[in-house]
Design an enzyme around this catalytic site. Sequence first.
Site, PDB file in Angstrom:
ATOM      1  N   GLU A 101     -44.668  47.896  18.662  1.00  0.00           N
ATOM      2  CA  GLU A 101     -45.412  49.545  19.305  1.00  0.00           C
ATOM      3  C   GLU A 101     -45.256  50.325  17.919  1.00  0.00           C
ATOM      4  O   GLU A 101     -44.016  50.441  17.468  1.00  0.00           O
ATOM      5  CB  GLU A 101     -44.695  49.774  20.584  1.00  0.00           C
ATOM      6  CG  GLU A 101     -45.660  49.505  21.822  1.00  0.00           C
ATOM      7  CD  GLU A 101     -46.809  50.659  21.797  1.00  0.00           C
ATOM      8  OE1 GLU A 101     -47.326  51.017  20.494  1.00  0.00           O
ATOM      9  OE2 GLU A 101     -47.626  50.791  22.744  1.00  0.00           O
ATOM     10  N   ASP A 105     -42.947  56.801  23.886  1.00  0.00           N
ATOM     11  CA  ASP A 105     -42.885  58.324  24.341  1.00  0.00           C
ATOM     12  C   ASP A 105     -42.293  58.235  26.103  1.00  0.00           C
ATOM     13  O   ASP A 105     -41.233  57.968  26.305  1.00  0.00           O
ATOM     14  CB  ASP A 105     -44.238  58.615  24.336  1.00  0.00           C
ATOM     15  CG  ASP A 105     -44.288  60.136  24.297  1.00  0.00           C
ATOM     16  OD1 ASP A 105     -43.677  61.145  23.584  1.00  0.00           O
ATOM     17  OD2 ASP A 105     -45.373  60.905  25.151  1.00  0.00           O
TER      18      ASP A 105
HETATM   19  P1  IMP Z   1     -46.432  56.260  26.584  1.00  0.00           P
HETATM   20  O1  IMP Z   1     -45.241  55.820  26.247  1.00  0.00           O
HETATM   21  O2  IMP Z   1     -47.197  55.379  27.669  1.00  0.00           O
HETATM   22  O3  IMP Z   1     -46.378  57.668  27.183  1.00  0.00           O
HETATM   23  O4  IMP Z   1     -47.624  56.343  25.463  1.00  0.00           O
HETATM   24  C1  IMP Z   1     -47.076  56.111  24.190  1.00  0.00           C
HETATM   25  C2  IMP Z   1     -48.477  56.377  23.282  1.00  0.00           C
HETATM   26  O5  IMP Z   1     -48.739  57.714  23.103  1.00  0.00           O
HETATM   27  C3  IMP Z   1     -48.275  55.950  21.905  1.00  0.00           C
HETATM   28  O6  IMP Z   1     -48.555  54.273  21.785  1.00  0.00           O
HETATM   29  C4  IMP Z   1     -49.291  56.669  21.078  1.00  0.00           C
HETATM   30  O7  IMP Z   1     -50.344  56.140  21.122  1.00  0.00           O
HETATM   31  C5  IMP Z   1     -48.924  57.944  21.872  1.00  0.00           C
HETATM   32  N1  IMP Z   1     -48.170  59.060  21.279  1.00  0.00           N
HETATM   33  C6  IMP Z   1     -47.016  59.304  21.894  1.00  0.00           C
HETATM   34  N2  IMP Z   1     -46.403  60.330  21.112  1.00  0.00           N
HETATM   35  C7  IMP Z   1     -46.995  60.452  19.921  1.00  0.00           C
HETATM   36  C8  IMP Z   1     -46.832  61.506  18.745  1.00  0.00           C
HETATM   37  O8  IMP Z   1     -45.725  62.092  18.447  1.00  0.00           O
HETATM   38  N3  IMP Z   1     -47.745  61.080  17.964  1.00  0.00           N
HETATM   39  C9  IMP Z   1     -48.981  60.182  17.995  1.00  0.00           C
HETATM   40  N4  IMP Z   1     -48.974  59.506  18.977  1.00  0.00           N
HETATM   41  C10 IMP Z   1     -48.109  59.521  20.152  1.00  0.00           C
HETATM   42 MG    MG Z   2     -50.645  53.868  20.709  1.00  0.00          MG
END
Ligand code: IMP
Ligand code: MG
Length: 181
Positions: A101, A105
């Site tokens: 990955e 986030d």
């Molecule tokens: P989550 O962990 O399900 O909230 O989502 C993660 C996804 O959000 C990652 O795979 C990225 O595509 C996107 N994402 C989260 N933070 C960032 C950032 O700082 N820059 C660019 N994309 C981000």
């Molecule tokens: Mg992504």
Amino acid sequence: MDYRRKHKISVYLTEEQLNKRIAEIGAEITERFRGESVYLVCILKGSIFFTTELAKRIELPMTIDFMSVSSYGASTHSGGVVNVKKDLEHSIEGENVIVVEDIIDSGNTLSRLMTLFSHRNPKTLTLCALLDKPARRTVEGIHVDFTGFRIPDKFVVGYGLDYDQRYRNLPYIGFIEDEEE
Ligand code: IMP
Ligand code: MG
């Protein structure tokens, strides 16, 4: 959103820093799975730059596969569904699966994805993330086996990461400082 708008981006991690750390992770993975083969799963699109650099630094027999997903209600529901837009080409049963990955986030998408993969009976299932924003985590119980860098809660772009589909091609990771018209 005008995709041609320019932003001021400050370098946070240089290409040299990134590639040095990725080589270290590659060596760790090589040690961990010595004598076996691995099945790298690149989560599109953000992970493509990280995956190719990492794959070159893992000295093991390897398959590289790609998956594209989106989540419904990612920020509001913890029990949501993963919408698989593009699935893997092969069965991962009995494989040493390494999910690659770009950034963890909230962890929402990833926790669902790891559950989906575990139901397919891999031999082992490990998670490798270039960047981790621990301060943003809303899902408990996500174990990241290999992490490149822990970063503060700021939006980053480059090295595969986008802002509205832009900046993936930057060879470094940077912060968007402000917007310029
Ligand atoms: P989550 O962990 O399900 O909230 O989502 C993660 C996804 O959000 C990652 O795979 C990225 O595509 C996107 N994402 C989260 N933070 C960032 C950032 O700082 N820059 C660019 N994309 C981000
Ligand atoms: Mg992504």
